[in-house]
Design an enzyme around this catalytic site. Structure first.
Site, PDB file in Angstrom:
ATOM      1  N   CYS A 194       0.853  -1.183   0.000  1.00 38.83           N
ATOM      2  CA  CYS A 194       0.000   0.000   0.000  1.00 38.83           C
ATOM      3  C   CYS A 194       0.892   1.236   0.000  1.00 38.83           C
ATOM      4  CB  CYS A 194      -0.890   0.010   1.245  1.00 38.83           C
ATOM      5  SG  CYS A 194      -2.087   1.369   1.255  1.00 38.83           S
ATOM      6  N   CYS A 228       0.148   4.871   6.188  1.00 40.38           N
ATOM      7  CA  CYS A 228      -0.352   5.113   7.553  1.00 40.38           C
ATOM      8  C   CYS A 228       0.601   4.378   8.505  1.00 40.38           C
ATOM      9  CB  CYS A 228      -1.777   4.602   7.716  1.00 40.38           C
ATOM     10  SG  CYS A 228      -2.935   5.308   6.520  1.00 40.38           S
ATOM     11  N   SER A 248     -13.631  -0.078   1.751  1.00 43.08           N
ATOM     12  CA  SER A 248     -13.062   0.804   2.756  1.00 43.08           C
ATOM     13  C   SER A 248     -11.972   1.649   2.118  1.00 43.08           C
ATOM     14  CB  SER A 248     -12.484  -0.036   3.900  1.00 43.08           C
ATOM     15  OG  SER A 248     -11.932   0.800   4.888  1.00 43.08           O
ATOM     16  N   ASN A 303      -4.617  -2.517  16.854  1.00 43.36           N
ATOM     17  CA  ASN A 303      -3.896  -3.792  16.932  1.00 43.36           C
ATOM     18  C   ASN A 303      -2.401  -3.537  16.860  1.00 43.36           C
ATOM     19  OD1 ASN A 303      -6.126  -5.678  16.934  1.00 43.36           O
ATOM     20  ND2 ASN A 303      -6.533  -4.927  14.872  1.00 43.36           N
ATOM     21  N   GLY A 352      -3.834  -2.914   0.880  1.00 48.02           N
ATOM     22  CA  GLY A 352      -3.973  -1.978  -0.232  1.00 48.02           C
ATOM     23  C   GLY A 352      -5.072  -0.964  -0.041  1.00 48.02           C
ATOM     24  N   GLU A 353      -5.068   0.031  -0.921  1.00 41.85           N
ATOM     25  CA  GLU A 353      -6.076   1.091  -0.895  1.00 41.85           C
ATOM     26  C   GLU A 353      -6.985   0.896  -2.117  1.00 41.85           C
ATOM     27  OE1 GLU A 353      -7.525   3.446   0.893  1.00 41.85           O
ATOM     28  OE2 GLU A 353      -8.621   3.868  -0.949  1.00 41.85           O
ATOM     29  N   SER A 356     -11.768   5.318   6.510  1.00 38.96           N
ATOM     30  CA  SER A 356     -10.837   5.185   7.637  1.00 38.96           C
ATOM     31  C   SER A 356     -10.449   6.579   8.097  1.00 38.96           C
ATOM     32  CB  SER A 356      -9.598   4.404   7.196  1.00 38.96           C
ATOM     33  OG  SER A 356      -9.995   3.107   6.814  1.00 38.96           O
ATOM     34  N   LEU A 357     -11.149   7.059   9.090  1.00 43.97           N
ATOM     35  CA  LEU A 357     -10.988   8.463   9.490  1.00 43.97           C
ATOM     36  C   LEU A 357      -9.866   8.617  10.528  1.00 43.97           C
ATOM     37  CD1 LEU A 357     -12.400  11.068   8.656  1.00 43.97           C
ATOM     38  CD2 LEU A 357     -13.917  10.800  10.617  1.00 43.97           C
TER      39      LEU A 357
HETATM   40  N1  SAH Z   1      -6.676   1.154   2.711  1.00 46.97           N
HETATM   41  C1  SAH Z   1      -8.077   0.979   3.041  1.00 46.97           C
HETATM   42  C2  SAH Z   1      -8.443  -0.482   3.202  1.00 46.97           C
HETATM   43  C3  SAH Z   1      -7.803  -1.156   4.399  1.00 46.97           C
HETATM   44  S1  SAH Z   1      -9.043  -1.412   5.588  1.00 46.97           S
HETATM   45  C4  SAH Z   1      -8.414   1.777   4.265  1.00 46.97           C
HETATM   46  O1  SAH Z   1      -7.497   2.288   4.907  1.00 46.97           O
HETATM   47  O2  SAH Z   1      -9.585   1.953   4.561  1.00 46.97           O
HETATM   48  C5  SAH Z   1      -8.125  -1.743   7.025  1.00 46.97           C
HETATM   49  C6  SAH Z   1      -8.648  -0.951   8.193  1.00 46.97           C
HETATM   50  O3  SAH Z   1      -7.854  -1.247   9.350  1.00 46.97           O
HETATM   51  C7  SAH Z   1      -8.543   0.541   7.965  1.00 46.97           C
HETATM   52  O4  SAH Z   1      -9.612   1.184   8.566  1.00 46.97           O
HETATM   53  C8  SAH Z   1      -7.246   0.854   8.686  1.00 46.97           C
HETATM   54  O5  SAH Z   1      -7.109   2.201   9.005  1.00 46.97           O
HETATM   55  C9  SAH Z   1      -7.385  -0.038   9.897  1.00 46.97           C
HETATM   56  N2  SAH Z   1      -6.113  -0.278  10.577  1.00 46.97           N
HETATM   57  C10 SAH Z   1      -4.871  -0.157  10.077  1.00 46.97           C
HETATM   58  N3  SAH Z   1      -3.949  -0.473  11.002  1.00 46.97           N
HETATM   59  C11 SAH Z   1      -4.628  -0.801  12.106  1.00 46.97           C
HETATM   60  C12 SAH Z   1      -4.225  -1.245  13.395  1.00 46.97           C
HETATM   61  N4  SAH Z   1      -2.949  -1.400  13.699  1.00 46.97           N
HETATM   62  N5  SAH Z   1      -5.198  -1.516  14.295  1.00 46.97           N
HETATM   63  C13 SAH Z   1      -6.509  -1.386  13.969  1.00 46.97           C
HETATM   64  N6  SAH Z   1      -6.939  -0.985  12.773  1.00 46.97           N
HETATM   65  C14 SAH Z   1      -6.016  -0.691  11.846  1.00 46.97           C
END
Ligand code: SAH
Length: 357
Positions: free
Chosen positions: A111, A115, A191, A292, A161-162, A214-215
């Site tokens: 990805c 983040c 998502s 997590n 991935g996004e 994913s806010l």
């Molecule tokens: N790239 C897209 C699809 C991935 S969805 C997106 O970001 O929406 C995966 C979800 O898990 C997203 O909401 C992401 O922000 C969240 N996420 C990522 N790392 C995380 C973590 N360590 N603990 C909990 N949620 C997490």
């Protein structure tokens, strides 16, 4: 070469003309049913002549080579690790619940969104997945679910991935899942981290899929740090784009919020978040996920009492929220933990000021 689930019906018909000469239409129907109903290999499609079965085996290769399958939660969470053509690896998660079974699919190998708290983001981008590579994840998970007499009912694009950075191929797979596998678009959720051109493209698509955003932060200062794409697509524009999406698709949007201890779990965060939820009609629903652990991020998930309190505050401020309990953390299958065995740099932190003070 195209893989087994890359081809649409017309493309399959053209391929057949090329490799097997003219084939009657009912043969195409038989092949289609082998692909999307039986979900077996061409060698098993015994209603077809042997020669055609062999030709199909040669020209319709699978895209995903199984590497490992890990099981957790008493067999109800299954994570698949696949290798793709070219050697990159991706993961898919099947979650079996009492009343439904959900497949979490990857849309890219790696990805590019970076983040810092997400294992996939820590590992970086390799490449987009094709329609066939995405669809085949659903097929393989469906076959696995059938082995325990269960039917896949929901698909979430929440793996690696996004999806909205690969919108056209993601959409191609949504159409396959909807039309050929017969899953209702209402049971498909995409998502996104907030890639606005992707959300706009999705608004113009004909099926009413669910959108999750994913806010994780409700002001630009904090979101710039947690979700770096925010510097390009800031919160105000994101909410406006969500509002436009709602004008054409009257499905409730959800906001994902990974609760990070001391970072985005304060009372003021709940107040700001609730205000954003209320800007949408119907109001956005918040999914709270305690963060997590991932190797590259120092901060922990919020304690359970804090998560509950945050939820109560959101309700008090006029927003609806649900706490999502994690599955598969012991096999690194939970939200944000999918790294497909890729090494992530331990201790990296693209963000400043994120550790608890
Ligand atoms: N790239 C897209 C699809 C991935 S969805 C997106 O970001 O929406 C995966 C979800 O898990 C997203 O909401 C992401 O922000 C969240 N996420 C990522 N790392 C995380 C973590 N360590 N603990 C909990 N949620 C997490």
């Amino acid at each position: 070469m195209a893989t087994r689930y890359d081809l649409g019906r017309e493309e399959l018909t053209s391929l057949l003309v090329e490799v097997a000469g003219k084939v009657p239409r009912y043969r195409v129907d038989q092949i289609w049913s082998g692909l999307y109903e039986q979900m077996t290999d061409p060698a098993e499609w015994t209603s077809l002549p042997l020669g055609l079965r062999e030709t199909l085996t040669e020209h319709l290769p699978m895209a995903l080579t199984p590497v490992t399958e890990s099981v957790s939660d008493d067999g109800s969470t299954i994570k698949f690790l696949w290798e793709l053509d070219g050697g990159s690896r991706i993961e898919t998660v099947l979650m079996i619940y009492r009343d439904r079974a959900t497949v979490c699919v990857s849309s890219q190998a790696g990805c590019a969104m970076a983040c810092g708290f997400c294992a996939t983001g820590q590992a970086g981008f390799t490449r987009h997945l094709s329609v066939g590579e995405i669809t085949e994840q659903v097929i393989r998970a469906t076959v696995r679910a059938r082995s325990v007499d269960r039917r896949v009912s929901n698909i979430v694009f929440m793996g690696m991935g996004e999806p909205m950075a690969n919108e056209a191929r993601v959409w191609g797979s949504v159409e396959r899942i909807h039309t050929d596998l017969g899953l209702s678009a209402r049971h498909i959720t995409i998502s996104t981290v907030g890639v606005l051109p992707g959300i706009r493209a999705l608004s113009a698509r004909p099926l009413p899929v669910n959108l999750a955003v994913s806010l994780h932060a409700a002001n630009d200062e904090l979101r710039d740090e947690l979700v770096p794409i925010n510097t390009r697509y800031p919160i105000n524009d994101l909410i406006d784009t969500c509002a436009d999406y709602l004008k054409v698709r009257n499905r409730r949007i959800s906001f994902e919020w990974a609760m990070i201890d001391g970072v985005n779990d304060r009372d003021s965060d709940a107040r700001e978040l609730a205000a954003l939820c209320r800007r949408l009609t119907p109001a956005a629903h918040v999914n709270l996920i305690p963060l997590n652990p991932t190797p590259g991020y120092p901060t922990k998930g919020s304690p359970m009492a804090r998560v509950q309190r945050f939820r109560d505050l959101l309700e008090e401020f006029g927003a609806n929220a649900t706490v999502r309990w994690n599955r598969g953390t012991d096999i690194d299958a939970a939200c944000g933990q999918l790294a497909a065995g890729q090494p992530v740099t331990v201790g990296i932190s693209r963000s400043r000021g994120i550790s608890p003070q």
